[in-house]
Enzyme design. Structure first.
Site, PDB file in Angstrom:
ATOM      1  N   ASN A   1      -2.418   2.774   3.549  1.00 11.16           N
ATOM      2  CA  ASN A   1      -1.818   4.081   3.838  1.00 11.16           C
ATOM      3  C   ASN A   1      -2.622   5.210   3.189  1.00 11.16           C
ATOM      4  O   ASN A   1      -2.715   6.311   3.715  1.00 11.16           O
ATOM      5  CB  ASN A   1      -0.372   4.127   3.346  1.00 11.16           C
TER       6      ASN A   1
ATOM      7  N   PHE B   1      -0.595  -0.699  12.513  1.00 14.52           N
ATOM      8  CA  PHE B   1      -1.485  -0.234  11.446  1.00 14.52           C
ATOM      9  C   PHE B   1      -1.993  -1.346  10.516  1.00 14.52           C
ATOM     10  O   PHE B   1      -3.208  -1.466  10.282  1.00 14.52           O
ATOM     11  CB  PHE B   1      -0.769   0.858  10.628  1.00 14.52           C
ATOM     12  N   ASN B   2      -1.101  -2.141   9.931  1.00  9.86           N
ATOM     13  CA  ASN B   2      -1.525  -3.111   8.902  1.00  9.86           C
ATOM     14  C   ASN B   2      -2.541  -4.113   9.447  1.00  9.86           C
ATOM     15  O   ASN B   2      -3.460  -4.534   8.737  1.00  9.86           O
ATOM     16  CB  ASN B   2      -0.323  -3.875   8.342  1.00  9.86           C
TER      17      ASN B   2
ATOM     18  N   ASP C   1       0.842  -1.206   0.000  1.00 11.93           N
ATOM     19  CA  ASP C   1       0.000   0.000   0.000  1.00 11.93           C
ATOM     20  C   ASP C   1       0.879   1.258   0.000  1.00 11.93           C
ATOM     21  O   ASP C   1       0.853   2.038   0.951  1.00 11.93           O
ATOM     22  CB  ASP C   1      -0.957  -0.011   1.210  1.00 11.93           C
TER      23      ASP C   1
ATOM     24  N   ASP D   1       6.799   1.023   1.836  1.00  9.47           N
ATOM     25  CA  ASP D   1       6.435   0.049   0.786  1.00  9.47           C
ATOM     26  C   ASP D   1       7.279   0.317  -0.462  1.00  9.47           C
ATOM     27  O   ASP D   1       7.748  -0.606  -1.126  1.00  9.47           O
ATOM     28  CB  ASP D   1       4.958   0.197   0.397  1.00  9.47           C
TER      29      ASP D   1
ATOM     30  N   HIS E   1       9.971   0.247   7.792  1.00  9.35           N
ATOM     31  CA  HIS E   1       9.296  -0.998   8.212  1.00  9.35           C
ATOM     32  C   HIS E   1       9.255  -2.066   7.115  1.00  9.35           C
ATOM     33  O   HIS E   1       9.742  -3.181   7.288  1.00  9.35           O
ATOM     34  CB  HIS E   1       7.836  -0.709   8.597  1.00  9.35           C
ATOM     35  N   ASP E   2       8.622  -1.700   5.998  1.00  9.14           N
ATOM     36  CA  ASP E   2       8.241  -2.724   5.023  1.00  9.14           C
ATOM     37  C   ASP E   2       9.421  -3.378   4.307  1.00  9.14           C
ATOM     38  O   ASP E   2       9.376  -4.565   3.980  1.00  9.14           O
ATOM     39  CB  ASP E   2       7.289  -2.120   3.983  1.00  9.14           C
TER      40      ASP E   2
ATOM     41  N   THR F   1       2.953  -6.097   2.627  1.00 11.03           N
ATOM     42  CA  THR F   1       3.434  -4.965   3.431  1.00 11.03           C
ATOM     43  C   THR F   1       2.333  -3.936   3.685  1.00 11.03           C
ATOM     44  O   THR F   1       2.617  -2.781   3.984  1.00 11.03           O
ATOM     45  CB  THR F   1       4.650  -4.291   2.757  1.00 11.03           C
TER      46      THR F   1
HETATM   47  C1  BDR Z   1       3.072  -0.168   8.525  1.00 10.02           C
HETATM   48  O1  BDR Z   1       2.022   0.784   8.418  1.00 10.02           O
HETATM   49  C2  BDR Z   1       2.164   1.531   7.248  1.00 10.02           C
HETATM   50  O2  BDR Z   1       1.908   2.870   7.480  1.00 10.02           O
HETATM   51  C3  BDR Z   1       3.554   1.283   6.738  1.00 10.02           C
HETATM   52  O3  BDR Z   1       3.618   1.355   5.325  1.00 10.02           O
HETATM   53  C4  BDR Z   1       3.870  -0.088   7.245  1.00 10.02           C
HETATM   54  O4  BDR Z   1       3.432  -1.088   6.354  1.00 10.02           O
HETATM   55  C5  BDR Z   1       3.869   0.137   9.762  1.00 10.02           C
HETATM   56  O5  BDR Z   1       3.080  -0.040  10.893  1.00 10.02           O
HETATM   57 CA    CA Z   2       2.836  -0.564   4.094  1.00 13.50          CA
END
Ligand code: BDR
Ligand code: CA
Length: 321
Positions: free
Chosen positions: A39, A165-166, A10, A15, A238-239, A124
């Site tokens: 996102n 979040f994911n 996303d 990402d 992160h991703d 991701t």
């Molecule tokens: C995740 O949340 C999204 O905002 C980022 O792209 C990542 O996948 C981090 O918590």
């Molecule tokens: Ca992401």
């Protein structure tokens, strides 16, 4: 032999970094990309993926647009972290690569099942497309070597006091993927919050090639947003740590645990309940991250950006000749 991978994402700053690492590092072969709302809206995340592919001059990777929202909830986006476009901070090119007319979950399933060997699936974003693909194409699981996803937390979180979040955006989809019985590595926010590109490293990109210069602006925006929201001293990529872990498994340290997702809690929606001490007696269903080799990860990322800089410079020279 390069490991065949498929990214469901996303974009999203981190990402984008995952896509770039997968395109640049010869240890993996990117078969396709599907996008999902997360996102930002489904329309924006797909457009962003197309803009990223255009930036790096990549025309050979199929791009599929997937779900515009979670399985059974309204969409929650992260404009506070990724901006209104989902990739704020630098001028990305207008997308020149086509988006397949095949829907995301179908594109994901058919690309993976159509490949001659088992494929590593790297989600991701929210897990909506992956859950839909596993539901719609039950034979898909046999073609997946492993799933390496970014999501969840052991003790850390970023969208509520207990949820990442994911997983928070589509907890039902996450629960379905965690229960699918497919080999799984879960790259949690506890370690990705430490997978930081610091301000000096970001600044160094600004004097790099055509890709690095754009990435510098995007990472500056992303670092600022993360500093404001969480006090993180740099850009937590992160991703891309998922892709790095496929390239070099030693970049993360994992422990085999049982993980379930809270879908009904009054205050705990999207919480990943990680049984790190085995107190529940439930069998392990995932290898969960507990540590990251940050230096190794950032080195892989920097190397990838340099590779893409050279690739784009070569393309530009070719065009001018
Ligand atoms: C995740 O949340 C999204 O905002 C980022 O792209 C990542 O996948 C981090 O918590
Ligand atoms: Ca992401």
């Amino acid at each position: 032999m390069a490991i065949p991978v498929f990214i469901d994402c996303d974009p999203g700053h981190d990402d984008m970094m995952a896509i770039m690492l997968a395109l640049a590092n010869p240890a993996v072969h990117l078969l396709g990309i599907s996008t999902v709302a997360g996102n930002q809206t489904g329309e924006r995340t797909c457009r962003n993926a197309a803009r990223v592919l255009t930036l790096v001059g990549e025309t050979g990777v199929p791009l599929f647009r997937g779900a515009d929202g979670p399985l059974c909830r309204p969409l929650v986006t992260a404009g506070d972290i990724h901006g209104d476009s989902g990739l704020d901070g630098a001028a990305l090119p207008e997308p020149l690569v086509p988006v397949s007319p095949v829907p995301g979950a179908q594109g994901l399933a058919e690309t993976i099942m159509g490949h001659g060997e088992a494929v590593t699936l790297i989600p991701t974003g929210p897990l909506t497309n992956v859950a839909l693909a596993l539901r719609g194409w039950p034979q898909l699981r046999e073609h997946i070597r492993e799933i390496v996803l970014m999501g969840g937390g052991v003790q850390d979180s970023n969208v509520t006091p207990v949820a990442e979040f994911n997983i928070y955006v589509d907890p039902e989809a996450a629960a379905a993927v965690l229960q699918a019985g497919i080999p799984l590595r879960v790259v949690t926010v506890d370690v990705t919050n430490r997978a930081i590109m610091d301000y000096q490293q970001i600044a160094s990109l600004a004097s790099g090639g055509p890709v690095s210069r754009v990435v510098a602006g995007l990472m500056q925006f992303f670092a600022r947003a993360n500093h404001n929201a969480f006090g993180i001293p740099g850009a937590p990529i992160h991703d891309a740590l998922t892709v790095a872990a496929v390239i070099d498994p030693t970049v993360i340290t994992t422990r085999s645990c049982n993980v379930v997702v809270e879908t009904r809690g009054e205050y705990t929606r999207g919480c990943t309940v990680v049984d790190r001490y085995g107190v529940t007696g439930r069998p392990p269903n995932a290898d969960v991250t507990f540590d990251v080799d940050r230096d190794r990860f950032i080195a892989l990322m920097m190397e990838a950006l340099k590779t893409l800089d050279v690739r784009v410079q070569d393309l530009q020279t070719g065009v001018e000749q």
